[in-house]
Enzyme design. Structure first.
Site, mmCIF file in Angstrom:
data_model
loop_
_atom_site.group_PDB
_atom_site.id
_atom_site.type_symbol
_atom_site.label_atom_id
_atom_site.label_comp_id
_atom_site.label_asym_id
_atom_site.label_seq_id
_atom_site.Cartn_x
_atom_site.Cartn_y
_atom_site.Cartn_z
ATOM 1 C CG ASP A 193 47.562 51.112 7.350
ATOM 2 O OD1 ASP A 193 46.562 51.338 6.651
ATOM 3 O OD2 ASP A 193 48.079 51.963 8.102
ATOM 4 C CE LYS A 203 47.713 56.760 2.965
ATOM 5 N NZ LYS A 203 46.916 55.983 3.937
ATOM 6 C CG MET A 240 57.858 56.609 6.605
ATOM 7 S SD MET A 240 56.258 57.437 6.734
ATOM 8 C CE MET A 240 56.554 58.515 8.153
#
Length: 263
Positions: A45, A66, A181
């Protein structure tokens, strides 16, 4: 000293889910590091400790991270790659930031492998939800202040049909709130928390780039956090801690300096 090995030699045809910790390569577990060094294939990641990939020079390295509002590899494709490489007899490591099972989709990847008959091993990582505040001098619990903490994801805005969180109830839960997030939706989150009864002057700490050389901490209040974050141009990844413990003035660097000066 002989260090016992939690992670035995990786077995061909298997997948190992490795939590890489909050970012600093030194904070990956020994077992996780050993697994990376043994891998034939590493799917990693964006927030994983990528510096350690150099210690697996023969491994095929596949970026599957991502980028917020940017390019990404669909989770379904990641699942397929894990299964494909394992079925080819390779020792596969899935390297993530933090811990694989804390908003890391490790459970989904385990399910996909299990459905395909691919054995899975899990090596836990140090989750940023705890490590980030700790490195910023914010204890999530304190014997005289709070008896627990709640970790939630803010990637879906309050009121969105996809959200299953009751922010008003969270405001009344009596625990420290750790929001991961949540940068994009922090204004609406703060409004809902205050609407649920949490005082506007509740201390808030925003931790950026936790454990990395450019780590920084912003201290503010719930009523002002959205404006302060906007003015500071806070970008992900950032951790937002809401609660009285966020107002404690703990500075590890200064404490260390004082310790050395006293001796």
């Amino acid at each position: 000293m002989t260090i016992p090995r939690y992670a035995p030699d990786l077995v061909p045809g298997t997948v190992t889910l490795v939590g890489g910790g909050p970012g600093d390569p030194g904070l990956i577990t020994l077992a996780g590091y050993q697994a990376v060094c043994q891998a034939d294939v590493i799917l990693y990641d964006r927030l994983a400790p990528q510096d350690i990939l150099a210690d697996a020079p023969a491994a095929e390295k596949i970026p599957v991270g991502k980028v917020p509002r940017g390019p990404y590899v669909p989770q379904e494709r990641i699942n397929e790659l894990l299964v494909e490489h394992a079925r080819a007899g390779q020792r596969v490591v899935r390297l993530k930031g933090g811990d694989s099972f804390v908003f890391g989709r490790g459970g989904e990847e385990w399910q996909a492998c299990a459905a395909a008959g691919v054995p899975v091993r899990v090596i836990p990582g140090v989750t940023s939800s705890v490590a980030g505040p700790e490195l910023a001098g914010v204890p999530l619990t304190h014997r005289h202040m709070v008896q627990g903490f709640t970790v939630v994801s803010g990637h879906v805005a309050p009121g969105d049909s996809r959200s299953v969180l009751d922010w008003g109830q969270l405001a009344r839960c009596g625990t420290t709130l750790v929001i991961l997030m949540g940068v994009a939706h922090i204004k609406r989150i703060a409004e809902d928390l205050m609407g649920g009864g949490l005082a506007g002057d509740t201390p808030v700490a925003v931790v950026r780039e936790a454990s990395l050389p450019d780590q920084s901490v912003i201290s503010t209040t719930l009523a002002e956090v959205a404006d302060v974050m906007a003015a500071a141009e806070v970008r992900p990844p950032a951790i937002v801690v809401v609660g009285d413990v966020a107002g404690l003035d703990l500075d590890h660097t200064d404490a260390a300096a004082r310790h050395h000066s006293d001796h």
